[in-house]
Design an enzyme around this catalytic site. Structure first.
Site, PDB file in Angstrom:
ATOM      1  N   ASP A  71       0.875  -1.174   0.000  1.00 14.36           N
ATOM      2  CA  ASP A  71       0.000   0.000   0.000  1.00 14.36           C
ATOM      3  C   ASP A  71       0.909   1.219   0.000  1.00 14.36           C
ATOM      4  O   ASP A  71       1.903   1.251   0.732  1.00 14.36           O
ATOM      5  CB  ASP A  71      -0.909   0.015   1.227  1.00 14.36           C
ATOM      6  N   HIS A 182      10.317   4.420  -3.085  1.00 11.08           N
ATOM      7  CA  HIS A 182       9.694   3.855  -1.887  1.00 11.08           C
ATOM      8  C   HIS A 182       9.380   2.373  -2.082  1.00 11.08           C
ATOM      9  O   HIS A 182       9.677   1.542  -1.237  1.00 11.08           O
ATOM     10  CB  HIS A 182       8.438   4.658  -1.559  1.00 11.08           C
TER      11      HIS A 182
END
Ligand code: IMP
Length: 198
Positions: A71, A182
């Site tokens: 996520d 990320h």
């Protein structure tokens, strides 16, 4: 131990990146669609980690394999970390990123560079049969520029500028972005955890 990993996503671009980074484990890697799993997942967590875990557990309930899920989103410090876990839903799921990005630029109008700090965050969760679930977080630090730039990537990439490069992540090649993103960072961390646990 089963030598197969199922990633709880239907996103083809994510699967390419996941295969690149987890490929050297030498395991079979499938998307949930490829594995024939059609889980109805309600992402009602309050953090990236909770949502990643919700997705991984929902798919793990349908199989005996190792399941990974992620996520991710954009946190803008000046906006109290908005859009955060609501990044894809910000201003409505069907609103284009051209509009979403312009709305964020408008909200930051006149805000000086040093207060425009932001980061992309990605949590990756793993459910490994017989073990406690594992969650890791990867980030990339940057700032919101004054205007959109670049044609690569997706979503908020055109307005997110990398701290030490002074260009947006939409101006990086996929390889350059994966090497420091990320998601890349979180997946590399998870690869090391899986190597040690399995
Ligand atoms: P999800 O993790 O697939 O739910 O993605 C969440 C949302 O965060 C995406 O729809 C984008 O809005 C944003 N996002 C996550 N990673 C990136 C990125 O690498 N570039 C641009 N936007 C991103």
């Amino acid at each position: 131990m089963n030598r197969k990993i199922i990633f709880a996503t239907g996103n083809k671009n994510k699967m390419i990146e996941i295969r690149q980074i987890l490929g050297d484990l030498g395991w079979e890697i499938q998307s949930m669609k490829e594995a024939g799993i059609d889980a109805d997942i309600i992402e009602d967590g309050t953090t990236f980690e909770e949502n990643a875990l919700i997705k991984a557990k929902a798919v793990a309930a349908c199989c005996d394999d190792i399941v990974l899920a992620d996520d991710s989103g954009l946190e803008i410090d000046y906006l109290n970390k908005e859009p955060g876990i609501y990044s894809s839903r910000y201003a409505g799921e069907d609103t284009s990123y051209e509009i979403k990005n312009q709305m964020l630029l408008d909200r930051l109008q006149g805000v000086p560079r040093e207060k425009r700090t932001a980061r992309f965050v990605c949590a990756v969760a793993a459910v490994i049969p017989g073990q406690e679930p594992v969650v890791v977080r990867g980030t990339i630090e940057g700032y919101i520029g004054d205007k959109p730039a670049g044609e690569n990537g997706f979503g908020y990439d055109p307005i997110f500028y990398v701290e030490d490069l002074n260009c947006s992540t939409a101006e990086l090649s996929p390889e350059e972005k994966n090497a420091r993103s990320h998601r890349g960072n979180a997946l590399r961390m998870m690869r090391e955890k899986i190597k040690n646990l399995c």
